[in-house]
Scaffold this motif. Sequence first.
Motif, PDB file in Angstrom:
ATOM      1  N   GLY A  10      40.503  34.475  27.775  1.00  0.00           N
ATOM      2  CA  GLY A  10      39.273  33.822  28.254  1.00  0.00           C
ATOM      3  C   GLY A  10      38.938  34.223  29.682  1.00  0.00           C
ATOM      4  O   GLY A  10      37.787  34.471  30.033  1.00  0.00           O
ATOM      5  N   ILE A  11      39.946  34.271  30.530  1.00  0.00           N
ATOM      6  CA  ILE A  11      39.723  34.670  31.920  1.00  0.00           C
ATOM      7  C   ILE A  11      39.266  36.124  31.977  1.00  0.00           C
ATOM      8  O   ILE A  11      38.321  36.465  32.709  1.00  0.00           O
ATOM      9  CB  ILE A  11      41.007  34.457  32.755  1.00  0.00           C
ATOM     10  CG1 ILE A  11      41.274  32.968  32.925  1.00  0.00           C
ATOM     11  CG2 ILE A  11      40.884  35.135  34.116  1.00  0.00           C
ATOM     12  CD1 ILE A  11      42.587  32.638  33.598  1.00  0.00           C
ATOM     13  N   PHE A  12      39.890  36.988  31.169  1.00  0.00           N
ATOM     14  CA  PHE A  12      39.512  38.398  31.158  1.00  0.00           C
ATOM     15  C   PHE A  12      38.079  38.602  30.652  1.00  0.00           C
ATOM     16  O   PHE A  12      37.295  39.329  31.262  1.00  0.00           O
ATOM     17  CB  PHE A  12      40.500  39.195  30.283  1.00  0.00           C
ATOM     18  CG  PHE A  12      40.169  40.651  30.172  1.00  0.00           C
ATOM     19  CD1 PHE A  12      40.353  41.502  31.247  1.00  0.00           C
ATOM     20  CD2 PHE A  12      39.630  41.173  28.996  1.00  0.00           C
ATOM     21  CE1 PHE A  12      40.036  42.839  31.164  1.00  0.00           C
ATOM     22  CE2 PHE A  12      39.303  42.507  28.908  1.00  0.00           C
ATOM     23  CZ  PHE A  12      39.513  43.351  29.988  1.00  0.00           C
ATOM     24  N   ILE A  13      37.695  37.926  29.577  1.00  0.00           N
ATOM     25  CA  ILE A  13      36.332  38.054  29.035  1.00  0.00           C
ATOM     26  C   ILE A  13      35.313  37.479  30.021  1.00  0.00           C
ATOM     27  O   ILE A  13      34.256  38.056  30.265  1.00  0.00           O
ATOM     28  CB  ILE A  13      36.244  37.370  27.650  1.00  0.00           C
ATOM     29  CG1 ILE A  13      37.046  38.169  26.619  1.00  0.00           C
ATOM     30  CG2 ILE A  13      34.796  37.257  27.193  1.00  0.00           C
ATOM     31  CD1 ILE A  13      37.172  37.487  25.273  1.00  0.00           C
ATOM     32  N   GLY A  14      35.616  36.352  30.607  1.00  0.00           N
ATOM     33  CA  GLY A  14      34.713  35.747  31.591  1.00  0.00           C
ATOM     34  C   GLY A  14      34.518  36.642  32.809  1.00  0.00           C
ATOM     35  O   GLY A  14      33.412  36.795  33.336  1.00  0.00           O
ATOM     36  N   TYR A  15      35.611  37.256  33.261  1.00  0.00           N
ATOM     37  CA  TYR A  15      35.543  38.151  34.413  1.00  0.00           C
ATOM     38  C   TYR A  15      34.682  39.379  34.112  1.00  0.00           C
ATOM     39  O   TYR A  15      33.842  39.759  34.924  1.00  0.00           O
ATOM     40  CB  TYR A  15      36.966  38.573  34.822  1.00  0.00           C
ATOM     41  CG  TYR A  15      37.006  39.568  35.953  1.00  0.00           C
ATOM     42  CD1 TYR A  15      36.763  39.165  37.257  1.00  0.00           C
ATOM     43  CD2 TYR A  15      37.285  40.908  35.711  1.00  0.00           C
ATOM     44  CE1 TYR A  15      36.799  40.068  38.303  1.00  0.00           C
ATOM     45  CE2 TYR A  15      37.314  41.824  36.741  1.00  0.00           C
ATOM     46  CZ  TYR A  15      37.074  41.405  38.038  1.00  0.00           C
ATOM     47  OH  TYR A  15      37.097  42.297  39.064  1.00  0.00           O
ATOM     48  N   THR A  16      34.858  39.977  32.951  1.00  0.00           N
ATOM     49  CA  THR A  16      34.072  41.173  32.609  1.00  0.00           C
ATOM     50  C   THR A  16      32.604  40.841  32.402  1.00  0.00           C
ATOM     51  O   THR A  16      31.727  41.612  32.786  1.00  0.00           O
ATOM     52  CB  THR A  16      34.648  41.871  31.362  1.00  0.00           C
ATOM     53  OG1 THR A  16      34.683  40.943  30.279  1.00  0.00           O
ATOM     54  CG2 THR A  16      36.010  42.445  31.622  1.00  0.00           C
ATOM     55  N   MET A  17      32.307  39.704  31.792  1.00  0.00           N
ATOM     56  CA  MET A  17      30.903  39.326  31.588  1.00  0.00           C
ATOM     57  C   MET A  17      30.217  39.029  32.927  1.00  0.00           C
ATOM     58  O   MET A  17      29.077  39.413  33.148  1.00  0.00           O
ATOM     59  CB  MET A  17      30.803  38.122  30.653  1.00  0.00           C
ATOM     60  CG  MET A  17      31.128  38.455  29.205  1.00  0.00           C
ATOM     61  SD  MET A  17      30.995  37.037  28.134  1.00  0.00           S
ATOM     62  CE  MET A  17      29.255  36.773  28.150  1.00  0.00           C
ATOM     63  N   CYS A  18      30.916  38.334  33.797  1.00  0.00           N
ATOM     64  CA  CYS A  18      30.351  38.009  35.114  1.00  0.00           C
ATOM     65  C   CYS A  18      30.123  39.282  35.918  1.00  0.00           C
ATOM     66  O   CYS A  18      29.103  39.431  36.575  1.00  0.00           O
ATOM     67  CB  CYS A  18      31.292  37.056  35.854  1.00  0.00           C
ATOM     68  SG  CYS A  18      30.664  36.541  37.458  1.00  0.00           S
ATOM     69  N   ARG A  19      31.052  40.193  35.846  1.00  0.00           N
ATOM     70  CA  ARG A  19      30.917  41.462  36.573  1.00  0.00           C
ATOM     71  C   ARG A  19      29.763  42.300  36.022  1.00  0.00           C
ATOM     72  O   ARG A  19      29.040  42.945  36.780  1.00  0.00           O
ATOM     73  CB  ARG A  19      32.230  42.237  36.506  1.00  0.00           C
ATOM     74  CG  ARG A  19      32.263  43.430  37.392  1.00  0.00           C
ATOM     75  CD  ARG A  19      33.693  43.945  37.536  1.00  0.00           C
ATOM     76  NE  ARG A  19      33.705  45.183  38.240  1.00  0.00           N
ATOM     77  CZ  ARG A  19      34.006  45.319  39.515  1.00  0.00           C
ATOM     78  NH1 ARG A  19      34.331  44.258  40.206  1.00  0.00           N
ATOM     79  NH2 ARG A  19      33.996  46.494  40.087  1.00  0.00           N
ATOM     80  N   ALA A  20      29.571  42.274  34.707  1.00  0.00           N
ATOM     81  CA  ALA A  20      28.465  43.012  34.095  1.00  0.00           C
ATOM     82  C   ALA A  20      27.121  42.433  34.530  1.00  0.00           C
ATOM     83  O   ALA A  20      26.176  43.164  34.820  1.00  0.00           O
ATOM     84  CB  ALA A  20      28.602  42.991  32.576  1.00  0.00           C
ATOM     85  N   GLN A  21      27.024  41.104  34.614  1.00  0.00           N
ATOM     86  CA  GLN A  21      25.778  40.482  35.076  1.00  0.00           C
ATOM     87  C   GLN A  21      25.531  40.798  36.549  1.00  0.00           C
ATOM     88  O   GLN A  21      24.402  41.008  36.973  1.00  0.00           O
ATOM     89  CB  GLN A  21      25.840  38.971  34.876  1.00  0.00           C
ATOM     90  CG  GLN A  21      25.660  38.534  33.445  1.00  0.00           C
ATOM     91  CD  GLN A  21      25.744  37.024  33.319  1.00  0.00           C
ATOM     92  OE1 GLN A  21      26.124  36.323  34.250  1.00  0.00           O
ATOM     93  NE2 GLN A  21      25.395  36.532  32.134  1.00  0.00           N
ATOM     94  N   TYR A  22      26.590  40.841  37.333  1.00  0.00           N
ATOM     95  CA  TYR A  22      26.443  41.137  38.749  1.00  0.00           C
ATOM     96  C   TYR A  22      25.943  42.564  38.948  1.00  0.00           C
ATOM     97  O   TYR A  22      25.093  42.816  39.793  1.00  0.00           O
ATOM     98  CB  TYR A  22      27.796  40.938  39.460  1.00  0.00           C
ATOM     99  CG  TYR A  22      27.751  41.238  40.935  1.00  0.00           C
ATOM    100  CD1 TYR A  22      27.123  40.367  41.815  1.00  0.00           C
ATOM    101  CD2 TYR A  22      28.318  42.401  41.447  1.00  0.00           C
ATOM    102  CE1 TYR A  22      27.077  40.640  43.168  1.00  0.00           C
ATOM    103  CE2 TYR A  22      28.281  42.677  42.795  1.00  0.00           C
ATOM    104  CZ  TYR A  22      27.664  41.792  43.649  1.00  0.00           C
ATOM    105  OH  TYR A  22      27.617  42.059  44.978  1.00  0.00           O
ATOM    106  N   ARG A  23      26.433  43.499  38.153  1.00  0.00           N
ATOM    107  CA  ARG A  23      25.991  44.892  38.261  1.00  0.00           C
ATOM    108  C   ARG A  23      24.528  45.048  37.880  1.00  0.00           C
ATOM    109  O   ARG A  23      23.794  45.785  38.507  1.00  0.00           O
ATOM    110  CB  ARG A  23      26.840  45.801  37.383  1.00  0.00           C
ATOM    111  CG  ARG A  23      28.178  46.109  37.955  1.00  0.00           C
ATOM    112  CD  ARG A  23      28.894  47.109  37.108  1.00  0.00           C
ATOM    113  NE  ARG A  23      30.248  47.299  37.597  1.00  0.00           N
ATOM    114  CZ  ARG A  23      31.216  47.799  36.887  1.00  0.00           C
ATOM    115  NH1 ARG A  23      31.013  48.159  35.640  1.00  0.00           N
ATOM    116  NH2 ARG A  23      32.414  47.938  37.411  1.00  0.00           N
ATOM    117  N   THR A  24      24.082  44.368  36.840  1.00  0.00           N
ATOM    118  CA  THR A  24      22.680  44.495  36.416  1.00  0.00           C
ATOM    119  C   THR A  24      21.738  43.835  37.417  1.00  0.00           C
ATOM    120  O   THR A  24      20.638  44.302  37.632  1.00  0.00           O
ATOM    121  CB  THR A  24      22.469  43.886  35.017  1.00  0.00           C
ATOM    122  OG1 THR A  24      22.872  42.511  35.046  1.00  0.00           O
ATOM    123  CG2 THR A  24      23.223  44.648  33.970  1.00  0.00           C
TER     124      THR A  24
END
Length: 148
Positions: A10-24
Amino acid sequence: MLAFICLILGIFIGYTMCRAQYRTSKTPAKTLYRYQTPLTQQQRLYMKSFHQSDSDRIRELNLLSANQSIFLRLLKQTFSADEIAIKQQRFIVLDQDKMPYAIFEYREGHQPSKLVDQEDGLPLFLYKGLLSSDALKQDYHQLHSVKI
């Protein structure tokens, strides 16, 4: 053990999704630049006396000194058929179409003097330390003899 793996996942998926939104959201949006055509002479003259709101007009009146208020009263008596607009402590005489045809400016001073100049094709009358209705009447007759 299963709870621990789900927590890590859960922490790994949340981290990657948050990072993807930050990049966009970090990518700069394309801005459109619009070319604004320069103002015509008539538009510039109209903007000399135009106020955005009534509060701007009232603010200009409140900024006048005592002698400038007296000068404004003399101007209103002399140019009774025309409207007087105040912008940046200048008195702009407007005709019936709300277009300026003369600019008056009053400055404080010890030596009374009167100067005449041109600004954007309009006569500019600068009074310094001189409160005289006779001088204003001369300017009124000069303006109306040229205007006709």
